[in-house]
Scaffold this motif. Sequence first.
Motif, PDB file in Angstrom:
ATOM      1  N   ASP A 184      -1.373  -5.175   2.383  1.00  0.00           N
ATOM      2  CA  ASP A 184      -2.557  -4.962   1.565  1.00  0.00           C
ATOM      3  C   ASP A 184      -3.518  -6.151   1.658  1.00  0.00           C
ATOM      4  O   ASP A 184      -4.705  -6.035   1.459  1.00  0.00           O
ATOM      5  CB  ASP A 184      -2.131  -4.768   0.111  1.00  0.00           C
ATOM      6  CG  ASP A 184      -3.325  -4.626  -0.795  1.00  0.00           C
ATOM      7  OD1 ASP A 184      -4.183  -3.783  -0.506  1.00  0.00           O
ATOM      8  OD2 ASP A 184      -3.420  -5.378  -1.772  1.00  0.00           O
ATOM      9  N   ILE A 217       0.863  -1.182   0.000  1.00  0.00           N
ATOM     10  CA  ILE A 217       0.000   0.000   0.000  1.00  0.00           C
ATOM     11  C   ILE A 217       0.901   1.234   0.000  1.00  0.00           C
ATOM     12  O   ILE A 217       1.885   1.299   0.749  1.00  0.00           O
ATOM     13  CB  ILE A 217      -0.869   0.035   1.279  1.00  0.00           C
ATOM     14  CG1 ILE A 217      -1.801  -1.159   1.313  1.00  0.00           C
ATOM     15  CG2 ILE A 217      -1.640   1.342   1.361  1.00  0.00           C
ATOM     16  CD1 ILE A 217      -2.917  -1.072   0.332  1.00  0.00           C
ATOM     17  N   ARG A 272      -4.065  -3.250   8.992  1.00  0.00           N
ATOM     18  CA  ARG A 272      -2.671  -3.290   8.544  1.00  0.00           C
ATOM     19  C   ARG A 272      -1.725  -3.134   9.725  1.00  0.00           C
ATOM     20  O   ARG A 272      -0.686  -3.789   9.806  1.00  0.00           O
ATOM     21  CB  ARG A 272      -2.428  -2.224   7.484  1.00  0.00           C
ATOM     22  CG  ARG A 272      -3.167  -2.499   6.186  1.00  0.00           C
ATOM     23  CD  ARG A 272      -2.642  -1.650   5.045  1.00  0.00           C
ATOM     24  NE  ARG A 272      -2.955  -0.241   5.215  1.00  0.00           N
ATOM     25  CZ  ARG A 272      -4.063   0.364   4.751  1.00  0.00           C
ATOM     26  NH1 ARG A 272      -4.956  -0.364   4.087  1.00  0.00           N
ATOM     27  NH2 ARG A 272      -4.259   1.632   4.933  1.00  0.00           N
ATOM     28  N   THR A 308      -6.501  -5.414   3.626  1.00  0.00           N
ATOM     29  CA  THR A 308      -7.351  -4.268   3.321  1.00  0.00           C
ATOM     30  C   THR A 308      -8.779  -4.728   3.066  1.00  0.00           C
ATOM     31  O   THR A 308      -9.005  -5.685   2.339  1.00  0.00           O
ATOM     32  CB  THR A 308      -6.812  -3.554   2.066  1.00  0.00           C
ATOM     33  OG1 THR A 308      -5.477  -3.145   2.337  1.00  0.00           O
ATOM     34  CG2 THR A 308      -7.663  -2.348   1.729  1.00  0.00           C
TER      35      THR A 308
END
Length: 795
Positions: A577, A553, A616, A580
Amino acid sequence: MALSARRLWRGSAASDGSSEPLTGTIANLTATVESASSVRLEWEYSGDDGVAFRLTRDGVVVYEGDGLSFVDTGLNAGTTYTYEIVGEFGTGDVTNTVSESVTVEDPNPGDIEWYVDIDYTGAKRPARIDERITVLDAPFDRGISSLKVVNPCKIYAYTGQNFSDAVIILTASEKNIGHRYYYDNQIWNDAIRSYEVRPTGWKWPKVNNQVSYNLSNGESVPVLAGSEHFSNCNVHDVAVDVRDQSTYNTFKGIISDNRRSVIFEQLSRDVCSVLFHNPDDVPYRIHDIHLQFENTPGTITVVRGEYPRLILRPGAMSAVASYLTAGLVRLYQHYLYAYQATNITNGVSSGFIDYVRIEMGIYDSSDRPDGGGSPWYAGNKTTAFFFDYIQNHAPTPSPNFIKDLHATFDVRNPDIGGKAWDKRAIQACNERGIDVDNLWREYKLWAYKQDGYDVVFYNGKEYYGDSFGIRHGDASNLIAAPFREAVRSVRVINPSKVYMFSQKNQAGAVMFTKKSIPDMYVPHFWRDEAWTAWAYRVMSFRVRPLSWSWPKINNQSNIRMNDGSVTKVKGGSNLYDVVTLRANPPVDVDDTTVHNQVKAIMADHMLKKHFDQASRNACAILHDHADEVDARHYTVKAWYNSNGNIGALYASKLHSYVAFTPNAMTYRGRLASVIAHEFVHLYQAAPSNYSSNVSVTAVVEGIADYATIVMNMPVNPRPAGGGERWNDGYATTAYFFYYITHQAPVKSPNFVKDLNRQLDPRYNNGRTWSAVYITEINARHMSVEALWREYKAWL
Ligand SMILES: [Zn+2]
């Protein structure tokens, strides 16, 4: 003869002129059958000279004379005759009379006997070796029922005259051959039209000078090795029935009329050399083939019987040699009893057809169904290429597989007649004796490799059941039945990373593997016992090369809330990611007051940003690598209710939601800190003994609070003196872990990640976690008690 013998009658006077009677004795009259119509008679005589013998058969004189033997001819077999003999002198004196009876039987009745009825009864007809009988007169014309073999021989019985059409080969006496069927339920003893008898060593003559034939459309009719043995499959003539001139003209342009027979003969021999061990095995010989040209849709239809036909349609013109081959296989191949026509036997039967095409080079590996197809008895190419593997490509090839398996369809075999065909025949016919299901699994894996697949999934454990292969980069967002929620094992062919998700669209919990797993039911990454089985949760998957990494990211930034707190960016969180969220969290409001309180701090439309960053951050604290994250969440549902009385929020991997309760607004003071704590729970290892083992509970909650400490978020303060016990959990345990990682004389920077990994069923090989294992993962390998004493002293 009688007149000539009469002249032998003569007198003989006594020397003294007196009339002494003449005497003699006949003895040992024997009657020996010499043939089916003659008897040899012999006798002995002692006494005076001048005797003449008179022999009668059933009262009729057959011989007069002075000889001592006679052959009586013109007799009828099966009849008993009585002979009587007497000698007579010219004087009128006579000898004794002797009689003998004899029944005339053929001393060489034949090498076989046919009977009209079963059980060797009724009318009988003999035949000799090398005898060929083209016309069976009544009562044998439609009614041969049993056979007695007198001398060893082979008997070929045909359904056509002139030794044509279907043939049954017999080498032993058989009381009732009527029970044999060869196709279409036709009874054999009603079908025999001619037969021939051969010595046991007799073989069909070979064909010499075979050549391959090139057709005008560029196809060729090959010469297969061994086909020269199958001269009995020669087609003598090909009759033509033109119902569509256009189709016929097209065919003639490929195979001219004067080439038909030679090409059909070679095709027949090729077909039979693939299907049969030797010519005697061929159950069906063709004298003539009738070609019928039609313009109806389709390719080719085959009619067996006494009038074998290939009905050719326009569709067959695109690949004439291929379709003729298929038609001829159908003419020559064994058929099972009609009642045995199952999906499996039909599949095997059509597999034979396409297997012959493979052997003849009409099909090559590019015709093999992708990944081998399924199931093994689907027939045609699927089954044919499976058989081709068994015969030619398996680790141990089975060079006689097709012929042996095809023979199991031969109802002439007494081991088979009357029994239902069973797929165990395949096990019996391959060199390694492997059953068909295991052969199929082996073949499928081989086919997947041949077709460049990297990973194979199975819906059964131990690589059983249905399967499908995928390649690097392939993804499936929806697994179709029977795999949906039932992927049970995975086999890695080429080095790969395999990601399997509990949600469609590659979201939700993810199982990651680089190796084959024979039973994915066993791994359980869920605290909730009801959902321990991965196999029933896999809904989508993706396969990547070994070098693949999750994308990073970029442009992360802190997210502020209305109360001034911040959801921060943790170092390294840009690597995750994988966690996410894909969709905005839905909101479930059971308590408006709580919802309003949270909204004032963090608006609904901001939930996703906060949750993404919290996810994250949590993973950056818990994991060294994105592949270690065992749970992804498509969404995390926000649930507002007033019933929560313990935790500020409640998190569950299974349900992927956080529950905001009144306590969330006050406990530990700050919403960002609480969210950080709960999102650690979403992604951390969650052993099943979480609530039953004090130390496990302490570690899980300690790690969750540790996350808020390392992120410098508001958190409960360190208890006075560090607390009473290291495993009191929450802040007590969290500050202790912070000491181990950041403050001890020798720091253990990876301690929390290693501790989390110790609790992860994917990494602990089923070991039940105990605090003693903390010794393994701190830099100085100190016991947790020693570390606690050092920490307390440090404080
Ligand atoms: Zn907690």
